[in-house]
Design a protein around this motif. Structure first.
Motif, mmCIF file in Angstrom:
data_model
loop_
_atom_site.group_PDB
_atom_site.id
_atom_site.type_symbol
_atom_site.label_atom_id
_atom_site.label_comp_id
_atom_site.label_asym_id
_atom_site.label_seq_id
_atom_site.Cartn_x
_atom_site.Cartn_y
_atom_site.Cartn_z
ATOM 1 N N UNK A 157 16.386 -16.729 -4.337
ATOM 2 C CA UNK A 157 15.976 -18.123 -4.270
ATOM 3 C C UNK A 157 17.210 -19.013 -4.438
ATOM 4 N N UNK A 158 17.051 -20.276 -4.058
ATOM 5 C CA UNK A 158 18.145 -21.255 -4.093
ATOM 6 C C UNK A 158 17.788 -22.331 -5.103
ATOM 7 N N UNK A 159 18.739 -22.661 -5.983
ATOM 8 C CA UNK A 159 18.472 -23.678 -6.997
ATOM 9 C C UNK A 159 19.779 -24.325 -7.423
ATOM 10 N N UNK A 160 19.809 -25.636 -7.375
ATOM 11 C CA UNK A 160 20.947 -26.419 -7.848
ATOM 12 C C UNK A 160 22.273 -25.942 -7.238
ATOM 13 N N UNK A 161 22.249 -25.724 -5.938
ATOM 14 C CA UNK A 161 23.480 -25.458 -5.215
ATOM 15 C C UNK A 161 23.944 -24.025 -5.166
ATOM 16 N N UNK A 162 23.209 -23.114 -5.805
ATOM 17 C CA UNK A 162 23.609 -21.699 -5.785
ATOM 18 C C UNK A 162 22.396 -20.820 -5.487
ATOM 19 N N UNK A 163 22.692 -19.584 -5.104
ATOM 20 C CA UNK A 163 21.653 -18.584 -4.896
ATOM 21 C C UNK A 163 21.483 -17.741 -6.150
ATOM 22 N N UNK A 164 20.264 -17.352 -6.422
ATOM 23 C CA UNK A 164 19.986 -16.343 -7.439
ATOM 24 C C UNK A 164 19.391 -15.149 -6.697
ATOM 25 N N UNK A 165 19.889 -13.975 -7.030
ATOM 26 C CA UNK A 165 19.507 -12.769 -6.301
ATOM 27 C C UNK A 165 19.250 -11.632 -7.279
ATOM 28 N N UNK A 166 18.184 -10.888 -7.034
ATOM 29 C CA UNK A 166 17.944 -9.671 -7.804
ATOM 30 C C UNK A 166 18.098 -8.492 -6.861
ATOM 31 N N UNK A 167 18.686 -7.418 -7.369
ATOM 32 C CA UNK A 167 18.929 -6.239 -6.549
ATOM 33 C C UNK A 167 18.212 -5.035 -7.145
ATOM 34 N N UNK A 179 23.087 -1.048 6.768
ATOM 35 C CA UNK A 179 22.032 -1.990 6.396
ATOM 36 C C UNK A 179 20.664 -1.344 6.319
ATOM 37 N N UNK A 180 19.858 -1.872 5.426
ATOM 38 C CA UNK A 180 18.461 -1.459 5.299
ATOM 39 C C UNK A 180 17.606 -2.574 5.913
ATOM 40 N N UNK A 181 16.378 -2.723 5.458
ATOM 41 C CA UNK A 181 15.434 -3.635 6.102
ATOM 42 C C UNK A 181 15.677 -5.094 5.740
ATOM 43 N N UNK A 182 15.159 -5.966 6.598
ATOM 44 C CA UNK A 182 15.127 -7.399 6.326
ATOM 45 C C UNK A 182 14.388 -7.636 5.018
ATOM 46 N N UNK A 183 14.993 -8.379 4.102
ATOM 47 C CA UNK A 183 14.322 -8.720 2.847
ATOM 48 C C UNK A 183 15.132 -9.779 2.117
ATOM 49 N N UNK A 184 14.488 -10.874 1.789
ATOM 50 C CA UNK A 184 15.164 -11.947 1.074
ATOM 51 C C UNK A 184 15.004 -13.265 1.801
ATOM 52 N N UNK A 185 14.281 -14.200 1.163
ATOM 53 C CA UNK A 185 14.052 -15.530 1.723
ATOM 54 C C UNK A 185 14.352 -16.551 0.628
ATOM 55 N N UNK A 186 15.138 -17.558 0.969
ATOM 56 C CA UNK A 186 15.420 -18.641 0.022
ATOM 57 C C UNK A 186 15.310 -19.958 0.767
ATOM 58 N N UNK A 187 14.894 -21.000 0.044
ATOM 59 C CA UNK A 187 14.700 -22.303 0.676
ATOM 60 C C UNK A 187 15.325 -23.393 -0.177
ATOM 61 N N UNK A 188 16.137 -24.208 0.466
ATOM 62 C CA UNK A 188 16.724 -25.393 -0.153
ATOM 63 C C UNK A 188 15.824 -26.563 0.194
ATOM 64 N N UNK A 189 14.946 -26.929 -0.728
ATOM 65 C CA UNK A 189 13.971 -27.969 -0.450
ATOM 66 C C UNK A 189 14.603 -29.326 -0.183
ATOM 67 N N UNK A 190 15.670 -29.654 -0.911
ATOM 68 C CA UNK A 190 16.310 -30.958 -0.723
ATOM 69 C C UNK A 190 16.987 -31.050 0.643
ATOM 70 N N UNK A 191 17.669 -29.983 1.030
ATOM 71 C CA UNK A 191 18.382 -29.977 2.304
ATOM 72 C C UNK A 191 17.573 -29.440 3.462
ATOM 73 N N UNK A 192 16.332 -29.004 3.197
ATOM 74 C CA UNK A 192 15.467 -28.417 4.231
ATOM 75 C C UNK A 192 16.162 -27.266 4.954
ATOM 76 N N UNK A 193 16.806 -26.394 4.183
ATOM 77 C CA UNK A 193 17.524 -25.254 4.759
ATOM 78 C C UNK A 193 16.826 -23.954 4.382
ATOM 79 N N UNK A 194 16.679 -23.066 5.361
ATOM 80 C CA UNK A 194 16.019 -21.786 5.170
ATOM 81 C C UNK A 194 17.044 -20.670 5.319
ATOM 82 N N UNK A 195 17.100 -19.793 4.316
ATOM 83 C CA UNK A 195 18.060 -18.695 4.304
ATOM 84 C C UNK A 195 17.317 -17.357 4.300
#
Length: 277
Positions: free
Chosen positions: A62-72, A237-253
């Motif tokens: 997920x995206x929050x306050x300008x950075x990504x947080x990721x769990x592996x 690479x393995x499978x597609x996995x991981x979605x993050x959204x920057x609500x303020x900038x309307x950016x989808x990662x």
């Protein structure tokens, strides 16, 4: 018990293999749109490609306050990270116990909430220090997490999403997800995007856009071909996995497990059929 004859054993094995094949086909069908589906399919345009740690088995994002947080994930390699979007640099990291397989992550009130795969164990970290604040339990498997501002939403690989009280982390209710009237299982990583739940469908290149009121899939996002041959070369690479959204900038990662890139994408709506004369 007497052993069956070779002929009987062979017939039984063929029958068993046939049943397994039918089960596999049925499972695949539950995740694939039917030929007569009326659910729109969106494609994508790549806005920007960012570096991503090719050793990160991405389970939550997920995206929050300008950075990504990721769990592996993966036992012995599971972690929680704060990552600089532009460079992929890991700014902060804590490793989970080698005994658990890390899964999804989300945030609530300056806390990071995460789940594990088969340990029936979740955890809460301070978002700033990554210090452990509490542990909690749940029944079954943990896959993905997101939140809608009212509840924490959890997937478990089935066709149901669980809604958890963000304070007690106890289950409040479940939502059954369907596509074309059929249950849609293998719901994986989750993200709340403009009033919809986006869900990776495990082992596919698709994201389901889910109406949180009805559980119906209102659109698909087809990301086939996103990670090109050049990016796959020299990687594993393995499978597609991981979605993050920057609500303020309307950016989808989006990204994937062990992918060397993370992409900002723009959705492309399906072409409208020409009017009939």
């Amino acid at each position: 018990m007497r052993a069956p004859s070779p002929r009987a054993a062979g017939a039984f094995l063929l029958k068993l293999l046939g049943l397994l094949a039918l089960a596999h086909v049925a499972g695949a069908a539950s995740r694939a749109p039917s030929p007569a589906s009326t659910i729109p399919v969106y494609r994508y345009e790549v806005v920007h490609a960012y570096p991503h740690d090719a050793n990160a088995f991405t389970q939550g994002l997920f995206y929050d306050q300008g950075v990504l947080y990721e769990s592996t994930g993966l036992q012995g390699r599971s972690s929680v990270r704060k990552v600089r979007l532009e460079t992929g640099e890991v700014l902060q990291q804590t490793n989970l116990s080698p005994a658990v397989f890390g899964e999804g992550i989300t945030h609530w009130n300056k806390r990071l909430v995460g789940v594990t795969w088969q340990s029936e164990l979740g955890y809460v970290l301070d978002q700033d220090s990554f210090a452990v604040q509490q542990l909690f339990d749940y029944k079954g498997e943990g896959w993905g997490l997101t939140q809608d501002g009212r509840a924490i939403i959890m997937s478990d690989g089935s066709a149901e999403l669980r809604f958890l009280d963000p304070q007690t982390l106890r289950e409040q209710r479940r939502l059954r997800v369907t596509a074309d009237g059929r249950p849609l299982d293998q719901l994986n990583e989750l993200e709340w995007v403009e009033g919809e739940i986006y869900a990776n469908i495990w082992q596919t290149d698709r994201i389901a856009r889910i109406d949180p009121a009805s559980g119906k899939v209102v659109a698909w996002i087809d990301l086939a071909g996103l990670l090109g041959a050049k990016e796959r070369a020299g990687a594993n690479p393995d499978v597609l996995n991981g979605i993050a959204y920057d609500g303020a900038g309307k950016r989808l990662f989006v990204t994937g497990k062990l992918w060397p890139k993370l992409y900002e994408i723009r959705l492309v709506a399906p072409a409208k059929p020409a009017p009939r004369h």
